[in-house]
Design an enzyme around this catalytic site. Structure first.
Site, PDB file in Angstrom:
ATOM      1  N   ASN A  11    -106.684  21.426  -5.425  1.00 43.72           N
ATOM      2  CA  ASN A  11    -106.789  22.695  -5.200  1.00 43.72           C
ATOM      3  C   ASN A  11    -106.281  23.551  -6.280  1.00 43.72           C
ATOM      4  O   ASN A  11    -104.855  23.731  -6.232  1.00 43.72           O
ATOM      5  CB  ASN A  11    -106.523  23.328  -3.886  1.00 43.72           C
ATOM      6  CG  ASN A  11    -106.902  24.514  -3.673  1.00 43.72           C
ATOM      7  OD1 ASN A  11    -107.649  25.127  -4.360  1.00 43.72           O
ATOM      8  ND2 ASN A  11    -106.336  25.172  -2.540  1.00 43.72           N
ATOM      9  N   LYS A  13    -106.615  26.708  -6.798  1.00 50.64           N
ATOM     10  CA  LYS A  13    -106.397  27.952  -6.337  1.00 50.64           C
ATOM     11  C   LYS A  13    -106.726  29.081  -7.430  1.00 50.64           C
ATOM     12  O   LYS A  13    -107.673  28.907  -8.180  1.00 50.64           O
ATOM     13  CB  LYS A  13    -104.931  28.093  -5.738  1.00 50.64           C
ATOM     14  CG  LYS A  13    -104.623  27.145  -4.717  1.00 50.64           C
ATOM     15  CD  LYS A  13    -103.359  27.560  -4.050  1.00 50.64           C
ATOM     16  CE  LYS A  13    -102.853  26.508  -2.814  1.00 50.64           C
ATOM     17  NZ  LYS A  13    -101.663  26.596  -2.412  1.00 50.64           N
ATOM     18  N   HIS A  95    -108.830  27.050   4.605  1.00 48.56           N
ATOM     19  CA  HIS A  95    -107.564  26.798   3.884  1.00 48.56           C
ATOM     20  C   HIS A  95    -106.619  27.937   4.508  1.00 48.56           C
ATOM     21  O   HIS A  95    -106.911  29.131   4.883  1.00 48.56           O
ATOM     22  CB  HIS A  95    -107.507  27.147   2.339  1.00 48.56           C
ATOM     23  CG  HIS A  95    -106.322  26.627   1.841  1.00 48.56           C
ATOM     24  ND1 HIS A  95    -105.089  27.647   1.812  1.00 48.56           N
ATOM     25  CD2 HIS A  95    -105.949  25.622   1.231  1.00 48.56           C
ATOM     26  CE1 HIS A  95    -104.036  27.034   1.102  1.00 48.56           C
ATOM     27  NE2 HIS A  95    -104.575  25.702   0.609  1.00 48.56           N
ATOM     28  N   GLU A  97    -104.413  30.006   3.368  1.00 49.35           N
ATOM     29  CA  GLU A  97    -104.529  31.412   2.724  1.00 49.35           C
ATOM     30  C   GLU A  97    -105.669  32.142   3.251  1.00 49.35           C
ATOM     31  O   GLU A  97    -105.536  33.415   3.070  1.00 49.35           O
ATOM     32  CB  GLU A  97    -104.374  30.984   1.233  1.00 49.35           C
ATOM     33  CG  GLU A  97    -103.016  30.480   0.711  1.00 49.35           C
ATOM     34  CD  GLU A  97    -103.140  29.593  -0.433  1.00 49.35           C
ATOM     35  OE1 GLU A  97    -102.002  28.912  -0.851  1.00 49.35           O
ATOM     36  OE2 GLU A  97    -104.086  29.468  -1.220  1.00 49.35           O
ATOM     37  N   GLU A 165    -102.511  20.742   6.828  1.00 52.54           N
ATOM     38  CA  GLU A 165    -101.451  21.533   5.770  1.00 52.54           C
ATOM     39  C   GLU A 165    -100.615  22.039   6.684  1.00 52.54           C
ATOM     40  O   GLU A 165    -100.657  23.478   7.216  1.00 52.54           O
ATOM     41  CB  GLU A 165    -102.191  22.300   4.888  1.00 52.54           C
ATOM     42  CG  GLU A 165    -103.174  23.246   5.400  1.00 52.54           C
ATOM     43  CD  GLU A 165    -104.011  24.128   4.400  1.00 52.54           C
ATOM     44  OE1 GLU A 165    -103.653  23.903   3.104  1.00 52.54           O
ATOM     45  OE2 GLU A 165    -104.440  25.169   4.508  1.00 52.54           O
ATOM     46  N   GLY A 171     -93.001  26.822   0.689  1.00 53.01           N
ATOM     47  CA  GLY A 171     -92.352  27.763   0.442  1.00 53.01           C
ATOM     48  C   GLY A 171     -91.308  28.297   1.210  1.00 53.01           C
ATOM     49  O   GLY A 171     -90.923  29.377   1.136  1.00 53.01           O
ATOM     50  N   SER A 211     -96.528  20.882   1.263  1.00 56.82           N
ATOM     51  CA  SER A 211     -95.500  20.519   0.121  1.00 56.82           C
ATOM     52  C   SER A 211     -94.259  19.818   0.637  1.00 56.82           C
ATOM     53  O   SER A 211     -94.032  19.728   1.961  1.00 56.82           O
ATOM     54  CB  SER A 211     -95.281  21.942  -0.543  1.00 56.82           C
ATOM     55  OG  SER A 211     -94.550  22.501   0.390  1.00 56.82           O
TER      56      SER A 211
END
Length: 272
Positions: A11, A13, A95, A97, A165, A171, A211
């Site tokens: 991805n 993005k 997703h 986001e 995910e 982050g 991540s």
């Protein structure tokens, strides 16, 4: 046990330029896709046609979003029918986001999934819990609720890949361990077996899209010295460890590493 082909998604993005996309496609064209492995990359919408026209055919191309209508007065949207017209056979939907920044509901994600499938576009359907949901111990409730939003709208899962995910691992400084990822994947398969069918639970591919960090990778690296010796990044070592040890993880939806052809190739080859 049903054999499931491995799936690697990249991805991109909202990243890239004409020059960067050209360079990345040239690098991707050198990748030898292993047998029983499917590779799909997802560029920003305005580069989709360019990527599909220049990328080798054994690597698929996905859009990062699509709408619930074939055409009409929906400024800024893209329909699955238009994707098919360009030779694009995949789309990422739901997703984190999109859910967070654009307030997409479980039902809307399910509706978009149903429309894309009806148009002949395969779907990478994303689900995952936030940090506060993980800390409140409601991960299972959240991810199965999101999965239900899709299951309520579709009958055929043949062309669906589910991407778990964990939003809390992106982050935040929190670490998603292989064990935590596998635990959620097992939960998702169990829900599918109970609420859809055992056949779907056994056959649908569930990939990992969270991540990792250097601390986690260093710990995992103790168990995979052969990989560490190849000068891989810490995050790639962690991904490779996931492949080797967790039977319910059928691949990855990769973010930043997919913008580097060499790193992405390492992930694609990791199951060999």
């Amino acid at each position: 046990m049903v054999a499931r082909n491995f799936f690697i998604g990249g991805n991109w993005k909202m990243n890239g330029s004409v020059a960067q996309v050209k360079s990345l496609v040239e690098g991707l064209n050198t990748i030898n896709v292993p047998t029983q492995t499917e590779v799909v990359v997802s560029p920003p919408a305005l580069y989709i046609d360019r990527v599909r026209a220049n990328l080798k055919k054994d690597i698929g191309v996905a859009a990062q979003n699509s709408y619930v209508k074939a055409s009409g007065a929906y400024t800024g949207e893209i329909s699955p029918e238009q994707l098919k017209d360009l030779g694009i056979n995949w789309v990422i939907l739901g997703h984190s986001e999109r859910r967070e920044y654009f307030a997409e509901s479980d039902k809307f994600v399910g509706q978009k999934t149903a429309h894309a499938l009806k148009a002949g576009v395969s779907v990478i359907a994303c689900i995952g819990e936030k940090l506060e949901e993980r800390e409140a111990n409601i991960t299972s409730q959240v991810v199965t609720r999101q999965l239900k939003g899709i299951a309520d709208e579709i009958n055929d899962w043949t062309n669906v890949v589910v991407a778990y995910e964990p939003v809390w691992a992106i982050g935040t400084g929190k670490v998603a361990t292989p064990e935590q990822a596998e635990e959620v994947h097992v939960t998702l398969r169990a829900w599918l077996a109970s609420n859809v069918s055992q056949k779907v639970a056994d056959s649908v591919r569930i990939i990992y899209g969270g991540s990792v960090n250097a601390k986690n990778a260093a710990e995992l690296g103790k168990h995979c010295n052969a990989w560490a010796s190849h000068s891989l990044t810490h995050s790639l070592i962690s991904l490779l460890f996931l492949i080797a040890t967790k039977p319910n993880i059928d691949g990855f939806l990769v973010g930043g590493a997919s913008l580097k052809a060499t790193d992405f190739n390492t992930i694609v080859q990791a199951r060999l």
